[in-house]
Design a protein around this motif. Structure first.
Motif, PDB file in Angstrom:
ATOM      1  N   GLY A  25       3.536  -2.075   2.912  1.00 57.56           N
ATOM      2  CA  GLY A  25       3.052  -0.917   2.870  1.00 57.56           C
ATOM      3  C   GLY A  25       3.208  -0.012   1.434  1.00 57.56           C
ATOM      4  O   GLY A  25       2.563   0.697   1.039  1.00 57.56           O
ATOM      5  N   TYR A  26       3.874  -0.560   0.653  1.00 58.25           N
ATOM      6  CA  TYR A  26       3.919  -0.269  -0.787  1.00 58.25           C
ATOM      7  C   TYR A  26       2.876  -0.561  -1.521  1.00 58.25           C
ATOM      8  O   TYR A  26       2.203  -1.608  -1.281  1.00 58.25           O
ATOM      9  N   SER A  99      14.305   9.324  -9.685  1.00 57.22           N
ATOM     10  CA  SER A  99      14.443   7.919 -10.283  1.00 57.22           C
ATOM     11  C   SER A  99      15.210   7.910 -11.471  1.00 57.22           C
ATOM     12  O   SER A  99      15.990   7.086 -11.674  1.00 57.22           O
ATOM     13  N   MET A 139       3.669  -0.547 -16.517  1.00 58.64           N
ATOM     14  CA  MET A 139       4.683  -0.837 -15.117  1.00 58.64           C
ATOM     15  C   MET A 139       3.658  -1.479 -14.216  1.00 58.64           C
ATOM     16  O   MET A 139       2.546  -0.807 -13.860  1.00 58.64           O
ATOM     17  N   PRO A 169       5.016   9.966  -0.415  1.00 56.78           N
ATOM     18  CA  PRO A 169       4.574   9.159   0.772  1.00 56.78           C
ATOM     19  C   PRO A 169       3.260   9.833   1.118  1.00 56.78           C
ATOM     20  O   PRO A 169       2.181   9.044   1.543  1.00 56.78           O
ATOM     21  N   PHE A 172       0.311   9.013  -1.177  1.00 58.28           N
ATOM     22  CA  PHE A 172      -0.247   7.761  -0.962  1.00 58.28           C
ATOM     23  C   PHE A 172      -1.232   7.531   0.396  1.00 58.28           C
ATOM     24  O   PHE A 172      -2.182   6.795   0.204  1.00 58.28           O
ATOM     25  N   GLY A 238       2.410  10.980 -11.954  1.00 56.18           N
ATOM     26  CA  GLY A 238       2.861  10.235 -10.843  1.00 56.18           C
ATOM     27  C   GLY A 238       2.065  10.809  -9.598  1.00 56.18           C
ATOM     28  O   GLY A 238       0.945  10.883  -9.531  1.00 56.18           O
TER      29      GLY A 238
HETATM   30  C1  LIG Z   1       3.967   7.171  -7.896  1.00 61.80           C
HETATM   31  C2  LIG Z   1       5.111   6.892  -8.973  1.00 61.80           C
HETATM   32  O1  LIG Z   1       5.733   7.953  -9.369  1.00 61.80           O
HETATM   33  C3  LIG Z   1       4.525   6.156 -10.054  1.00 61.80           C
HETATM   34  O2  LIG Z   1       5.522   6.104 -11.155  1.00 61.80           O
HETATM   35  C4  LIG Z   1       6.057   6.041  -8.461  1.00 61.80           C
HETATM   36  O3  LIG Z   1       5.562   4.792  -7.967  1.00 61.80           O
HETATM   37  C5  LIG Z   1       6.942   6.450  -7.215  1.00 61.80           C
HETATM   38  O4  LIG Z   1       8.172   5.926  -7.272  1.00 61.80           O
HETATM   39  P1  LIG Z   1       9.471   6.452  -6.476  1.00 61.80           P
HETATM   40  O5  LIG Z   1       9.456   7.987  -6.331  1.00 61.80           O
HETATM   41  O6  LIG Z   1      10.855   5.793  -7.239  1.00 61.80           O
HETATM   42  O7  LIG Z   1       8.996   5.819  -5.101  1.00 61.80           O
HETATM   43  P2  LIG Z   1      10.041   5.429  -3.963  1.00 61.80           P
HETATM   44  O8  LIG Z   1      11.055   6.302  -3.694  1.00 61.80           O
HETATM   45  O9  LIG Z   1      10.147   4.174  -3.938  1.00 61.80           O
HETATM   46  O10 LIG Z   1       8.922   5.452  -2.858  1.00 61.80           O
HETATM   47  C6  LIG Z   1       8.718   6.811  -2.037  1.00 61.80           C
HETATM   48  C7  LIG Z   1       7.434   6.403  -1.212  1.00 61.80           C
HETATM   49  O11 LIG Z   1       6.075   6.381  -2.220  1.00 61.80           O
HETATM   50  C8  LIG Z   1       5.283   5.243  -1.588  1.00 61.80           C
HETATM   51  N1  LIG Z   1       4.909   4.252  -2.688  1.00 61.80           N
HETATM   52  C9  LIG Z   1       6.000   4.261  -3.874  1.00 61.80           C
HETATM   53  C10 LIG Z   1       5.695   3.364  -4.933  1.00 61.80           C
HETATM   54  C11 LIG Z   1       4.695   2.397  -4.703  1.00 61.80           C
HETATM   55  N2  LIG Z   1       4.410   1.445  -5.664  1.00 61.80           N
HETATM   56  N3  LIG Z   1       3.883   2.643  -3.481  1.00 61.80           N
HETATM   57  C12 LIG Z   1       4.202   3.360  -2.394  1.00 61.80           C
HETATM   58  O12 LIG Z   1       3.534   3.161  -1.594  1.00 61.80           O
HETATM   59  C13 LIG Z   1       6.051   4.675  -0.259  1.00 61.80           C
HETATM   60  O13 LIG Z   1       5.473   5.442   0.705  1.00 61.80           O
HETATM   61  C14 LIG Z   1       7.558   5.157  -0.553  1.00 61.80           C
HETATM   62  O14 LIG Z   1       7.944   5.259   0.685  1.00 61.80           O
END
Ligand SMILES: C[C@](O)(CO)[C@H](O)COP(=O)(O)OP(=O)(O)OC[C@H]1O[C@@H](n2ccc(N)nc2=O)[C@H](O)[C@@H]1O
Ligand SMILES: Nc1ncnc2c1ncn2[C@@H]1O[C@H](COP(=O)(O)OP(=O)(O)OP(=O)(O)O)[C@@H](O)[C@H]1O
Length: 275
Positions: A25-26, A99, A139, A169, A172, A238
């Motif tokens: 799902g990611y 993060s 990235m 989420p 996405f 983001g």
């Molecule tokens: C969108 C970005 O901000 C781009 O820098 C990041 O990829 C998000 O990073 P983050 O907040 O650290 O994300 P996480 O806490 O790992 O994921 C939160 C939610 O975002 C979605 N998620 C996140 C990262 C990714 N590569 N694919 C996803 O689909 C998923 O539904 C996940 O459950």
């Protein structure tokens, strides 16, 4: 062991291309990431039992229990510490607040204890790997593949968060298309801020349309930035809702930040990519 402090700078996705979705799902990403000179601050002290105090102008609404990413980071390192988190960045804002805090906690705890940070940084959050060594980077993967870009020109920018928290989420989940073209490989040579800005204008943030549909405040932020004198490019970072505008110099960015200030908005003139 002596206390240690680390800055957790705001992360900005200058471009964010969603290239696919994995079986779990990611989503796979191809993103150009830089960091701003606006930051949270993490202070760690040795302690018998773990604790967290959240202070600072953006502390409201930030969890103070074990769900806070700084506590999860400390648990992942197996260190009991008294942690103070000074919040300056809007949470759930697309600039990696949680993060970057987690990565700063790992750096501070490594300095305090001499222990190495855990190997699987992405398990704490997809943005944690890029936040470990805050600097310009490309990235990829779901965030775990980080390629530093030492020569990327620095940019003068204004960050605007229109005061709406956008859950990542949900953004996405609302993507109309999950397979989109990646950034060019290799990236072109970009000699200065103007060349970088012109090139960025032809790239995208694929999360911008679904985030705008969820939070109309993003339209207002983007419109206000785009209309500010000197703004060369306005885009969301983001999963939103924070947007950035790129300006020719620090004075133009400072003027725009002053003009854009309004109740409920978080507005900052920043330098991107010059840590
Ligand atoms: C969108 C970005 O901000 C781009 O820098 C990041 O990829 C998000 O990073 P983050 O907040 O650290 O994300 P996480 O806490 O790992 O994921 C939160 C939610 O975002 C979605 N998620 C996140 C990262 C990714 N590569 N694919 C996803 O689909 C998923 O539904 C996940 O459950
Ligand atoms: N240290 C922290 N600071 C801010 N929010 C945190 C923290 N720890 C956990 N959270 C929770 O995480 C959620 C959002 O996290 P974060 O601030 O990383 O999102 P984001 O800025 O949208 O991230 P991204 O740029 O990666 O999309 C919030 O709902 C908040 O309750």
């Amino acid at each position: 062991m002596t206390p240690a402090e680390a800055r957790a700078p705001a992360k900005v996705n200058l471009a964010l291309h969603v290239t696919g979705r994995r079986a779990d799902g990611y989503h796979t990403l191809d993103s150009l990431v830089v960091f701003a000179d606006a930051a949270d601050v993490v202070l760690v002290r040795p302690a018998e039992t773990p604790s967290l105090r959240v202070t600072g102008p953006r502390a409201e609404g930030v969890p103070t229990d074990a769900s806070n990413l700084v506590m999860r980071a400390a648990a992942a390192m197996g260190v009991a510490a008294a942690i103070e988190l000074e919040k300056h960045l809007p949470a759930a804002g697309g600039i990696g607040g949680g993060s970057s805090d987690a990565a700063a906690t790992l750096r501070a705890l490594a300095a305090m204890t001499g222990r190495a940070p855990p190997a699987d940084l992405a398990a704490l959050g997809a943005d944690v790997p890029v936040c470990m060594a805050p600097g310009p980077a490309r990235m990829r993967g779901i965030g775990e593949v980080v390629e530093p870009l030492a020569t990327l020109p620095a940019l003068d920018a204004v960050l605007v968060n229109p005061g709406v928290a956008v859950p990542t989420p949900q953004v996405f989940a609302r993507l109309a298309r999950r397979e989109n073209p990646p950034l060019p490989d290799p990236l072109p040579a970009l000699a200065d801020a103007l060349a970088l800005t012109d090139w960025l204008a032809a790239q995208r943030n694929d999360l911008e349309p679904p985030a705008r549909a969820l939070a109309p405040g993003i339209d207002a932020a983007l419109g206000a930035l785009a209309g500010a004198p000197g703004c060369r490019l306005a885009r969301m970072s983001g999963s939103g809702a924070t947007c950035f505008g790129l300006f020719p110099d620090a004075a133009a960015a400072a003027r725009a930040a002053q003009a854009l200030a309004r109740p409920g908005w978080w507005v900052r003139a920043v330098r991107l990519g010059a840590q």
